[in-house]
Write a protein that holds these residues in place. Structure first.
Motif, PDB file in Angstrom:
ATOM      1  N   ARG A 135     -21.240 -32.294  37.414  1.00  0.00           N
ATOM      2  CA  ARG A 135     -20.649 -32.540  36.105  1.00  0.00           C
ATOM      3  C   ARG A 135     -21.727 -32.838  35.045  1.00  0.00           C
ATOM      4  N   ARG A 150     -17.567 -27.146  34.348  1.00  0.00           N
ATOM      5  CA  ARG A 150     -16.163 -26.748  34.451  1.00  0.00           C
ATOM      6  C   ARG A 150     -15.843 -26.105  35.807  1.00  0.00           C
ATOM      7  N   PRO A 162     -14.368 -25.867  39.274  1.00  0.00           N
ATOM      8  CA  PRO A 162     -13.349 -26.650  40.000  1.00  0.00           C
ATOM      9  C   PRO A 162     -13.918 -27.246  41.288  1.00  0.00           C
ATOM     10  N   ASP A 185     -11.504 -32.388  40.539  1.00  0.00           N
ATOM     11  CA  ASP A 185     -10.224 -31.886  40.053  1.00  0.00           C
ATOM     12  C   ASP A 185      -9.071 -32.254  40.974  1.00  0.00           C
ATOM     13  N   LEU A 224      -5.959 -24.303  40.693  1.00  0.00           N
ATOM     14  CA  LEU A 224      -7.236 -24.486  39.998  1.00  0.00           C
ATOM     15  C   LEU A 224      -7.881 -23.167  39.618  1.00  0.00           C
TER      16      LEU A 224
END
Length: 786
Positions: free
Chosen positions: A734, A741, A743, A765, A785
């Motif tokens: 992250r 972004r 998943p 997620d 996702l």
């Protein structure tokens, strides 16, 4: 080992046979004719003679009185009174305890209460009953702890061993006393450490996996032989073609021309080369074929030897359930005598081999459950009379194997569960809301809570509320379950269902959705081939009719692909003729359709992995050739699923809410330090149509992603891993703009609320726990996702 030690070893086996036979007779003998008192008398007589042969006068004295009592009963053709039966049980218990306490051929003092009870039975006019001798604590049936020693293995023979007389010869099944041999050393017992046995079992398992690749070698050599034969035929054709061309060229010549000597030598040399090539290729073909044949024979021989070694190691690694539970009936009778209660204890299935470590875990919980049956099952004598029950409380311990599970049942014919008392205790402890009326099953489940007890006071048997809690904890530790239920027509049953481990079992290997699964072959009653005409829709499912045990039966049909949520699930009738299995479990049957029947092999069943298909349908794991893990399906769970409304062979949905991958070639990165978990997750995802790459820990995954080896659409990661754990991996990804972004699904056994919150706060997620894992949930989450 001297001759007396050998005789004592034989006596240990023989005396148990006699005692078990006498107890069976006291329990009622056969249903048709009752006890055979002449046989019981002979048993007591043989027990007396055997104890005299090994110089155990204390046992001989008790056996002599038993012999006299049974002789009188046989002569008068009359049974034993309740007092006589209690005296016999006491005597048998004292003999067992005495023999169990033998050290270097010397035993403890034999309590006088057994002799006194038998004397009063033989002569009611004898002196009044003396004060009861203190009851010695029954020896705990203890399994060897690490580094303990396993069962002895005979190695040598004694230099001299006198012949045992016919009267003293061991009964059938007893230890055979070896005779002297010329120039032989003394026979001893080789004591093998339990760790060595377990290591041997693991080594044979590894050997079995390695030998799985030998077949591929043999197949490769076979292909070499075929290729060489093809080349030989090609060379022969080329030589024939060249000769034909020479003949054709000679026929077309209009003017005779003499052939120079050099040309003749060239043609002769060319022919020779062709012949040499042909001969060499033929020889190569023969050699390769012979090597292939020899290699196949060697592989078969090694595999057979491995199977024998594995079988022997398995017999050493597994011990009879009697090793842990054999002393419990005697211990329970001693407790009943102290409490002034009359009981009849039966134990069945104690000869079954069970993993030593599992028995060690179960030893105390099973004893707790038996004590609980004695404490809470006992009802008043007048109540038993009014209900037509025998005067003695019947308590049973049953051990059995069903499919891939070990079943332990403790039952009694007492007063049954007191639901009102359980509800009152639950409300008092805050486990049940005031006014709530739970279902019977939910109410009975509360008794496994720590400290839960309905006893009015604490005594030597109950009142502290820890007994059934210990049972439940042991079942959870072993990955099993436990339940308490009322028993018809009277009493209570406690049932433990536990996955078998460290056991070699015959497995039927089946294919479904490109994945191999294992089914216990004992649960497969028949192999079938179903055509569309064999299937009939009924009540929203497919059924078929089969002839079973002389009668027609209508059975539900399940499709294994559909049941497990695999790609390509279709109704059997839409897929043409399909192989199927008539499956039996939990006393019921169903038909299971599969893509293919692969093989029947004897494989070592390992514990079920932390992730996989529906845990109700999976009972373990086996390792196939090439170190490929395969899930062992639970026949009981499959058959139970067949009985659920709306299930059967119905296909899984493939639309927007289905579990089939919507982007078949999406790439998923699986990160886990367990090779078994990685392989199973990879198999699940590939079967659903995804492309999968794997990494062994978080750092490995981070390096691979940053290197850009391939585009990754989603990450499935464990939390507990070396170097960089799952939390650290999420945090690092992250923080990187390239993966901000991407998943990420965390899937771990850490299901605490704090861990879930931390994972989601770091940017995961989704957070899935392995304890409640269902592959459909994983596939649905991935679909959402992506």
């Amino acid at each position: 080992m001297d001759i007396r030690q050998l005789l004592l070893a034989a006596f240990e086996v023989e005396h148990r046979e006699h005692i078990d036979a006498i107890r069976d007779a006291l329990a009622g003998g056969t249903a048709e004719s009752g006890p055979d008192w002449n046989d019981v008398f002979r048993r007591a007589h043989s027990l007396k003679g055997a104890s005299r042969a090994v110089d155990l006068p204390a046992v001989e004295a008790v056996a002599h009185r038993l012999e006299a009592l049974f002789e009188r009963v046989a002569a008068q053709d009359a049974g034993l009174s309740r007092t006589d039966t209690a005296a016999v049980h006491l005597a048998l218990d004292r003999i067992e305890a005495y023999v169990a306490g033998l050290t270097d051929g010397a035993g403890p003092d034999m309590p006088g209460d057994a002799l006194a009870a038998l004397d009063r039975t033989l002569d009611p006019a004898a002196a009044p009953e003396p004060p009861a001798a203190p009851t010695p604590a029954p020896p705990e049936p203890v399994l060897p702890e690490k580094p303990s020693l396993a069962r002895p293995v005979p190695v040598d023979q004694p230099a001299e061993a006198p012949q045992a007389s016919a009267a003293q010869a061991p009964q059938a099944g007893a230890v055979e006393i070896p005779q002297a041999g010329p120039a032989e050393g003394p026979q001893g017992l080789l004591r093998v450490p339990a760790e060595a046995i377990e290591a041997l079992t693991r080594a044979t398992h590894d050997l079995a996996s390695a030998l799985g690749g030998e077949t591929q070698v043999a197949e490769g050599l076979g292909r070499l032989a075929r290729r060489a034969a093809d080349l030989a035929r090609l060379a022969e054709g080329l030589r024939g073609g060249a000769a034909a061309r020479r003949r054709s060229g000679s026929a077309k010549a209009s003017t005779p021309v003499s052939t120079p000597a050099s040309t003749e030598r060239t043609e002769t040399r060319s022919d020779a080369e062709w012949r040499s090539l042909e001969a060499g290729l033929l020889a190569l073909s023969r050699d390769a074929a012979e090597v292939s044949r020899l290699r196949g024979a060697v592989a078969a021989s090694v595999e057979g030897a491995m199977a024998r070694v594995s079988g022997e190691a398995e017999r050493l690694a597994l011990v009879p359930a009697e090793t842990a539970f054999g002393g419990f009936p005697r211990a329970l009778r001693d407790l009943a005598r102290e409490a002034g209660r009359e009981i009849a204890v039966t134990a069945r299935g104690l000869e079954l081999p069970v993993d030593r470590a599992m028995l060690q875990v179960l030893k105390d919980p099973v004893l707790h459950a038996l004590r609980n049956a004695l404490s809470h099952g006992a009802d008043a004598p007048e109540a038993r009379r009014d209900q037509g029950k025998p005067s003695a409380l019947a308590i049973g311990l049953d051990v059995s194997v069903q499919g891939a599970r070990l079943l332990i049942r403790i039952h009694d014919d007492g007063r049954g569960p007191d639901l009102a008392a359980i509800a009152e205790t639950a409300r008092r402890r805050g486990l049940l809301a005031p006014g709530a009326e739970p279902e019977r099953e939910a109410l009975l489940a509360l008794v496994f809570e720590p400290g839960f007890s309905t006893a009015a006071a604490v005594d030597t048997l109950s009142g502290r509320g820890m007994g059934l809690s210990v049972v439940a904890d042991a079942a959870r530790r072993l990955g099993g379950s436990v339940r308490l239920a009322a028993r018809a027509p009277f009493g209570t049953e406690l049932a433990m269902s536990l996955p078998l481990s460290a056991a070699q079992r015959a497995m039927l290997l089946v294919e479904a959705g490109g994945v191999t699964y294992a089914l216990p072959s004992a649960a497969a009653e028949r192999l079938l081939s179903l055509s569309p005409g064999d299937l009939t829709p009924a009540m929203g499912r497919l059924v078929t009719r089969l002839r079973i045990e002389g009668a027609d039966a209508t059975l539900p049909v399940l499709d294994l692909r559909s049941l497990l949520g695999l790609a390509g699930a279709t109704e059997p009738e839409l897929g043409g003729t399909r192989p199927a299995i008539l499956l039996r479990g939990a006393g019921r049957r169903c038909v299971l359709t599969v893509d293919g029947l692969s093989d029947v092999r004897t494989l070592r069943v390992l514990p079920a992995p932390p992730i996989g298909a529906d845990p109700r349908l999976v009972s373990g794991t086996v390792i196939l050739a090439g170190d490929r893990p395969a899930l062992v399906l639970d026949a009981d769970g499959l058959v139970a699923r067949a009985g659920e409304t709306g299930r059967g062979a119905a296909p899984e949905p493939t639309g927007p809410r289905g579990t089939i991958a919507q982007a078949p070639r999406s790439t998923i990165l699986v990160v886990d330090d367990s090779i078994t978990t990685r392989t199973l997750e990879k198999g699940i995802l590939e079967a659903a149509g995804y492309r999968v790459v794997v990494c062994v820990d978080g750092q490995d995954a981070l390096d691979r992603l940053r290197a850009g080896i391939e585009p990754v659409d989603l990450v499935v990661a464990d939390v507990e891993m070396p170097r960089l754990d799952g939390f650290g991996l999420v945090k690092a990804l992250r923080a990187d703009e390239a993966f901000a972004r991407l998943p990420i699904i965390l899937m771990t056994s850490r299901g605490d609320a704090e861990d879930v919150a931390r994972g989601l706060e770091l940017g995961a997620d989704a957070y899935l726990t392995k304890q409640t894992f269902d592959q459909r949930q994983l596939l649905d989450t991935i679909r959402q996702l992506l």
